[in-house]
Enzyme design. Sequence first.
Site, PDB file in Angstrom:
ATOM      1  N   HIS B  79       0.772  -1.237  -0.041  1.00 33.56           N
ATOM      2  CA  HIS B  79      -0.161  -0.177  -0.021  1.00 33.56           C
ATOM      3  C   HIS B  79       0.980   1.309  -0.036  1.00 33.56           C
ATOM      4  CE1 HIS B  79      -2.725   3.114   1.198  1.00 33.56           C
ATOM      5  NE2 HIS B  79      -2.109   3.355   2.278  1.00 33.56           N
ATOM      6  N   ASP B 108       6.400  22.327 -26.147  1.00 34.92           N
ATOM      7  CA  ASP B 108       6.401  20.896 -25.431  1.00 34.92           C
ATOM      8  C   ASP B 108       7.329  20.963 -24.277  1.00 34.92           C
ATOM      9  OD1 ASP B 108       6.326  17.979 -25.408  1.00 34.92           O
ATOM     10  OD2 ASP B 108       4.733  18.170 -26.974  1.00 34.92           O
ATOM     11  N   SER B 171      12.877   6.219 -14.241  1.00 36.27           N
ATOM     12  CA  SER B 171      11.779   7.008 -14.820  1.00 36.27           C
ATOM     13  C   SER B 171      11.829   8.587 -14.032  1.00 36.27           C
ATOM     14  CB  SER B 171      10.345   6.476 -14.559  1.00 36.27           C
ATOM     15  OG  SER B 171       9.372   7.347 -14.387  1.00 36.27           O
ATOM     16  N   HIS B 255      13.320  11.654   3.377  1.00 33.51           N
ATOM     17  CA  HIS B 255      12.861  13.014   3.925  1.00 33.51           C
ATOM     18  C   HIS B 255      12.587  14.071   2.600  1.00 33.51           C
ATOM     19  CE1 HIS B 255      11.277  15.811   6.154  1.00 33.51           C
ATOM     20  NE2 HIS B 255      11.652  16.759   5.552  1.00 33.51           N
ATOM     21  N   HIS B 304      15.452  12.647  11.478  1.00 35.44           N
ATOM     22  CA  HIS B 304      14.394  12.538  12.535  1.00 35.44           C
ATOM     23  C   HIS B 304      13.396  11.562  12.339  1.00 35.44           C
ATOM     24  CE1 HIS B 304      12.209  15.396   9.116  1.00 35.44           C
ATOM     25  NE2 HIS B 304      11.843  14.162   9.244  1.00 35.44           N
ATOM     26  N   HIS B 305      13.505  10.642  11.422  1.00 33.32           N
ATOM     27  CA  HIS B 305      13.038   9.440  11.386  1.00 33.32           C
ATOM     28  C   HIS B 305      13.550   8.223  12.244  1.00 33.32           C
ATOM     29  CE1 HIS B 305      10.371  10.619   8.150  1.00 33.32           C
ATOM     30  NE2 HIS B 305      11.475  11.318   7.681  1.00 33.32           N
ATOM     31  N   LYS B 333       4.208  29.413   4.326  1.00 31.99           N
ATOM     32  CA  LYS B 333       3.389  29.259   3.115  1.00 31.99           C
ATOM     33  C   LYS B 333       1.736  29.369   3.711  1.00 31.99           C
ATOM     34  CE  LYS B 333       4.407  27.025  -0.175  1.00 31.99           C
ATOM     35  NZ  LYS B 333       5.386  27.695  -1.020  1.00 31.99           N
ATOM     36  N   ARG B 452       2.318   0.748  14.782  1.00 37.04           N
ATOM     37  CA  ARG B 452       2.046   0.769  13.551  1.00 37.04           C
ATOM     38  C   ARG B 452       2.457  -0.696  12.990  1.00 37.04           C
ATOM     39  NH1 ARG B 452       6.324   4.472  10.259  1.00 37.04           N
ATOM     40  NH2 ARG B 452       5.142   3.868   8.367  1.00 37.04           N
TER      41      ARG B 452
HETATM   42  C1  HEM Z   1       6.210  21.073   9.527  1.00 38.58           C
HETATM   43  C2  HEM Z   1       6.661  20.046   8.645  1.00 38.58           C
HETATM   44  C3  HEM Z   1       7.054  18.428   9.119  1.00 38.58           C
HETATM   45  C4  HEM Z   1       7.719  18.298  10.268  1.00 38.58           C
HETATM   46  C5  HEM Z   1       8.040  18.943  11.170  1.00 38.58           C
HETATM   47  C6  HEM Z   1       7.821  16.765  10.077  1.00 38.58           C
HETATM   48  C7  HEM Z   1       8.339  15.949  10.922  1.00 38.58           C
HETATM   49  C8  HEM Z   1       8.273  14.557  10.927  1.00 38.58           C
HETATM   50  C9  HEM Z   1       8.950  13.653  11.899  1.00 38.58           C
HETATM   51  C10 HEM Z   1       9.569  14.069  13.134  1.00 38.58           C
HETATM   52  C11 HEM Z   1       8.738  12.494  11.385  1.00 38.58           C
HETATM   53  C12 HEM Z   1       9.169  10.949  11.878  1.00 38.58           C
HETATM   54  C13 HEM Z   1       8.184  10.584  12.957  1.00 38.58           C
HETATM   55  C14 HEM Z   1       8.762   8.878  13.409  1.00 38.58           C
HETATM   56  O1  HEM Z   1       8.727   8.231  12.577  1.00 38.58           O
HETATM   57  O2  HEM Z   1       8.736   8.967  14.709  1.00 38.58           O
HETATM   58  C15 HEM Z   1       7.700  12.343  10.393  1.00 38.58           C
HETATM   59  C16 HEM Z   1       7.468  11.399   9.567  1.00 38.58           C
HETATM   60  C17 HEM Z   1       6.710  11.432   8.407  1.00 38.58           C
HETATM   61  N1  HEM Z   1       6.470  12.603   7.571  1.00 38.58           N
HETATM   62 FE1  HEM Z   1       6.830  14.444   8.358  1.00 38.58          FE
HETATM   63  N2  HEM Z   1       7.132  16.230   9.008  1.00 38.58           N
HETATM   64  C18 HEM Z   1       6.678  17.436   8.294  1.00 38.58           C
HETATM   65  C19 HEM Z   1       5.921  17.576   7.085  1.00 38.58           C
HETATM   66  C20 HEM Z   1       5.872  16.440   6.180  1.00 38.58           C
HETATM   67  C21 HEM Z   1       5.266  16.579   5.222  1.00 38.58           C
HETATM   68  C22 HEM Z   1       4.818  17.789   4.200  1.00 38.58           C
HETATM   69  C23 HEM Z   1       5.287  15.398   4.416  1.00 38.58           C
HETATM   70  C24 HEM Z   1       4.668  14.586   3.145  1.00 38.58           C
HETATM   71  C25 HEM Z   1       4.241  15.241   2.420  1.00 38.58           C
HETATM   72  C26 HEM Z   1       5.891  14.271   5.655  1.00 38.58           C
HETATM   73  C27 HEM Z   1       5.581  13.095   5.293  1.00 38.58           C
HETATM   74  C28 HEM Z   1       5.835  12.264   6.305  1.00 38.58           C
HETATM   75  C29 HEM Z   1       6.189  10.706   6.179  1.00 38.58           C
HETATM   76  C30 HEM Z   1       5.577   9.832   5.033  1.00 38.58           C
HETATM   77  C31 HEM Z   1       6.467  10.113   7.188  1.00 38.58           C
HETATM   78  C32 HEM Z   1       6.564   8.895   8.088  1.00 38.58           C
HETATM   79  C33 HEM Z   1       7.625   7.886   7.415  1.00 38.58           C
HETATM   80  C34 HEM Z   1       7.548   6.599   7.492  1.00 38.58           C
HETATM   81  O3  HEM Z   1       8.161   6.148   8.844  1.00 38.58           O
HETATM   82  O4  HEM Z   1       7.133   5.619   6.761  1.00 38.58           O
HETATM   83  N3  HEM Z   1       5.926  14.995   6.707  1.00 38.58           N
HETATM   84  N4  HEM Z   1       7.666  13.710   9.848  1.00 38.58           N
HETATM   85 CU   LIG Z   2      11.048  13.509   7.243  1.00 39.12          CU
END
Ligand code: HEM
Ligand SMILES: [Cu+2]
Lengths: 384, 527, 278
Positions: B79, B108, B171, B255, B304-305, B333, B452
Amino acid sequence: MRLPNRPDQRVGPSLRAILAVSALLAGLLPAQVHAEFGLNLHAPATGLAQNIYDLHTLILWICCAIFVVVFVPMFFALIRHRKSKGHPAAKFHDNLAVEVVWTIIPVLILLGMAWPATSLVLSMKDTGKEDLTIKVTGHQWKWEYEYLGDDIRFMSNSSTPKEQIDGAQPKGENYLLEVDRPLVVPAGKKIRLVMTASDVIHAWWIPAFGVKQDAVPGFIRDTWFRADTPGTYRGQCAELCGVGHGFMPVVVEVVPEARFTAWKEEQKALLAAATANAGKTYELAELKALGEKVYTANCAACHQANGAGIPGAFPALSGSAIVSGDRAGHIDIVLAGKPGTTMAAFGKQLSDLDLAAVITYERNSWDNKVGDVVQPSDIAARRK
Amino acid sequence: MNTATDVADHHEHEHGAPSGIMRWLTSTNHKDIGTLYLWFSLFMFFFAGALAMLIRAELFQPGLQLFQPGVFNQLTTMHGLIMIFGAIMPSLVGFANWQIPLMIGASDMAFPRLNNWSFWLLPAAGVLLIATFFVPGGALAGGWTMYPPLFMQGGIAYDMSILAVHILGISSIMGAINIITTILNMRAPGMTMMKMPLFVWTWLITAFLLVAVMPVLACAITMLLTDRNFGTHFFDAAAGGDAVMFQHIFWFFGHPEVYIMILPAFGIVSTIIPAFARKPLFGYVSMVYAVASIAFLSFIVWAHHMFTTGMPVGGQLFFMYTTMLIAIPTGVKVFNWVATLWRGSITFETPMLFAIAFVFLFAIGGFSGMVLALVPVDIQLQDTYYVVAHFHYVLFSGSAMAIMGGVYYWLPKWTGHMYDERLGKVHFWLTAVAFNITFFPMHFLGLAGMPRRIPDYALQFAEFNMISSLGGFLLGASQLLFLYIVIKCARGGLPAGNRPWDGADTLEWTQTSPPPYHSFVTPPLVK
Amino acid sequence: MQAHTDHDVYYVPPPSIWPLVGSVALLTLAGGFSMLLGKMAAGPYVMALGAGILLVMLFGWFGAVIRESLDGKYSSQVDVSFRWGMVWFIFSELLFFAGFFGALFYARNIALPMLADSQLLWPGFSATWPSAGPGANAVPTPVDAWGIPALNTLILLSSGATVTWAHWGLQKDRQFQLKLGLALTVALGIVFIALQIHEYAEAAFTIRDGIYGATFYMLTGFHGFHVMLGTLMLAVILLRALAGHFTPGRHFAFEAVAWYWHFVDVIWLLLFIFVYWL
Ligand code: HEM
Ligand SMILES: [Cu+2]
Ligand SMILES: [Cu+2]
């Protein structure tokens, strides 16, 4: 940094009632579901968890405040500045002063949040001056605890019966959060955990302690906690670790110090008894009975309780050539595992007796009717 | 606007669309290729969405009902992987293909043939990915993040998926190079960089991110491939490797990847809001700088991940601070969008509804991001449903809803017909409500301690999971309405005219709807 | 970048089958590779088929591009597009290598010291380089930087010079200098590859020898692969030069390959420093 109100983690009665009623109306909630559910972090049981709780509350309120400040004007505009109300469009598209202000203010807010967060990080990382060090090893899918310097070492397996998971029995109160042998620690002492794993990455997590630490194969990572109130604390593995990931609970029993000392003595006595029995010969029935328990705890997640495995993923043991073939080959694969697969080297995890039992069980269950008995001494002989 | 004089030799552009299937298989036309991208992503959206329905069905109640854990893990992994690489990214590239040449007055894309290859690699990768469900051992089940050593334990599907992701990477890189070149080199006379529509800016920066990080992903998964098959030991501690090293490399890609999925969405929303507020975008310049600084920061926040992997304290603090910094341009923004609405002359057509919902709901995702940025709090929340809630707020109510808004906004241009406004609004409200029913409770689940990626859960999580599943089914069903509206609009409807939105002022609205097969053959002069 | 002022018509090629053929080729190749990894006997044949289709596609596609170029269909604006395209392509390649360099630095400076800190698991292990990790019995013997690698550095640097010399020749329309320079560059490329193969054959360790073997062979292997590609491309350019395709004003293909060659050169210097020497 502490906020005056100590928020209650339980859901308010009215919300809970609404939720429960709507679910019941749908006639969908199984009757045994009655565990309390939370809206917030677990009630903290350590100072660190308390600080985390407070930090979270603080930032939550800050976010809510910003949210209001930003979106009240937005909704005001959406309601008042509508074309249908005849509002003419203004022409402005820039305002340096405003833009500078709304860049600076967030910076200040962030600094305000970074400060408490930083000091908390520092104290979480401070693993020195411990009273007790325990080595925690993650295995697929169980935890091993070793009290360093005390010669106590045991496995902690999920004890939720398969029947409950499959819905054949009503689910118990601590469904999926219960183990056969919890980690036992003294109250009020600084416990340092040194963490590793044998196969894949796991994560040891007790929410009430504010501790979550990945266990990485081949590396030692450490963390610590000090729990003051005796009681049972529950958590789960928090890093995807394969098919048993959801069934790998962490349970810690915090006991008064005197009780802890007594517990340690008991463990040592048990260990001594086991050593004394090392040369003993067992009957087939005895081994099979014990073997079934060992099998359920260690093998059934992959090879399944009926020994049929999962085609393509995990081989069947029922009718398997190795299991019904030569004893040495069977013992070897259980002892050494199969590298590159989920099949672990159980020689490092289980005692000779457990291994003898589970191998005997496998050789005499399902379609396998080998009829022989593998003794602990046979295992000892094949260990290199 | 279109003041350029006719050029005598139109010969090369006389080839119209070949008829039948060959039009699509061999296309060198940015509009046709854009259409292909959009349909492909819609298909993948429904495919991955169907997997999500199965996930929610299993999680409807505690206990294992429908799937064995191994299958469940395949569902969650695929997914995520397909939604990211098959649905969100291709649809945004579809927008880029359709809109960038139209918005900058180019005839184009810079490399039309390469453009077609970028597209046709996607079905190839898609076939490979979907085929993994049918190989012995089943599909990828170690999470879309592909962490070793768990990844080492999988079957042949794991190798196939690596190859599929490689193809997707090729791609993306070629598509991105095409986009960058188009924007840098194909703007109509007078279209200076700072006159470009914000959508074009966001894509320029996104394409840069793609070129920079897709190769790093390729590098990471190549190491997985060789560790699995050719005897290297990058991630094996006993041989001096380190499993956590994979996470560093992966998230160095990962990220920026999440910003790849959101920046073009920012661009879409920044196009829609001024159009329906009938007021120029507030703070255009600061918007451009905000996007650029988000892109820059996105390279230095990756760990941070990984706050629970046990980094040294200095690492934790560094990545906490940089992550918090990202909130500033992100905040700018949001403020700018609100200021654009302020004292406008607002109407609420479907695209606008989606755009406003985007601002509101994306902000919630931004706030949960802030919460997760704080190391101590993240340690409680990492790998729980709170993170799932966070990234669905930014990716579903963020990217996906911006995409839907963009589809409604430009459908009249693309098809020449108006979509059914009443149904569009129904679709919007169903989506917005169902989305929140599905994902808001996940915040509570995560706080209360539900990890999760588990197929079964303790009893105190039952109520919220059931609510979430019900919301999920509604959300899934509502998207069928979207499909219906799109098909209906493609097949007919009220004629749209050149400019159905009176507040829209970018170049594409100077063209007919649908635009001629070759638009801007001679570049317009932009004043 | 300034917006162009000449209102040339930008050349949009007619519909083309080659992209689709390319996709089929990669799908076949990947499918065959999967079969090979899955130990299916047909794997190598399917892969060969895929590679064959890919070759057909490359000939067909590049053939079309060369024809269009010779027909003068590419305006100066198209030329600029090609340049941007090549620049960003090389940039992406750079990041691909950056990932592997990152792995090398991480392993040496972070992972091994942390393993050495994990004495509970690996008693007595200390972080040195080269290393095959705490589980290995022996430390791999590295290749001597001042043997073949130094020679190879010299060769690649000279090849950078010869290709530049060829470029000067082209700019002044001295076709002989162009051809000679290219031929020398190709020859140097081949010598480099031969020496590299020799070095692999002589090396006292394999790709299986822990993190040292893994990073060494991945980095030098991918680089070597790029040298091969570069040499092939140079050979094609040489053939085209012999056919008289290039003029002082119009020779983007030459420049693209030359840039690529310099890029391969730079990567080699980094390899020499960080993989062989330090
Ligand atoms: C203010 C902006 C943002 C901050 C401070 C932020 C911060 C974080 C942090 C710290 C995590 C890690 C969480 C963890 O696994 O413990 C996380 C996970 C994630 N964030 Fe953000 N994030 C922001 C915006 C976004 C945006 C704009 C997107 C995508 C469009 C996004 C997509 C994700 C995804 C997909 C994960 C999880 C990935 C995974 O473990 O599978 N984040 N974010
Ligand atoms: Cu991130
Ligand atoms: Cu685990």
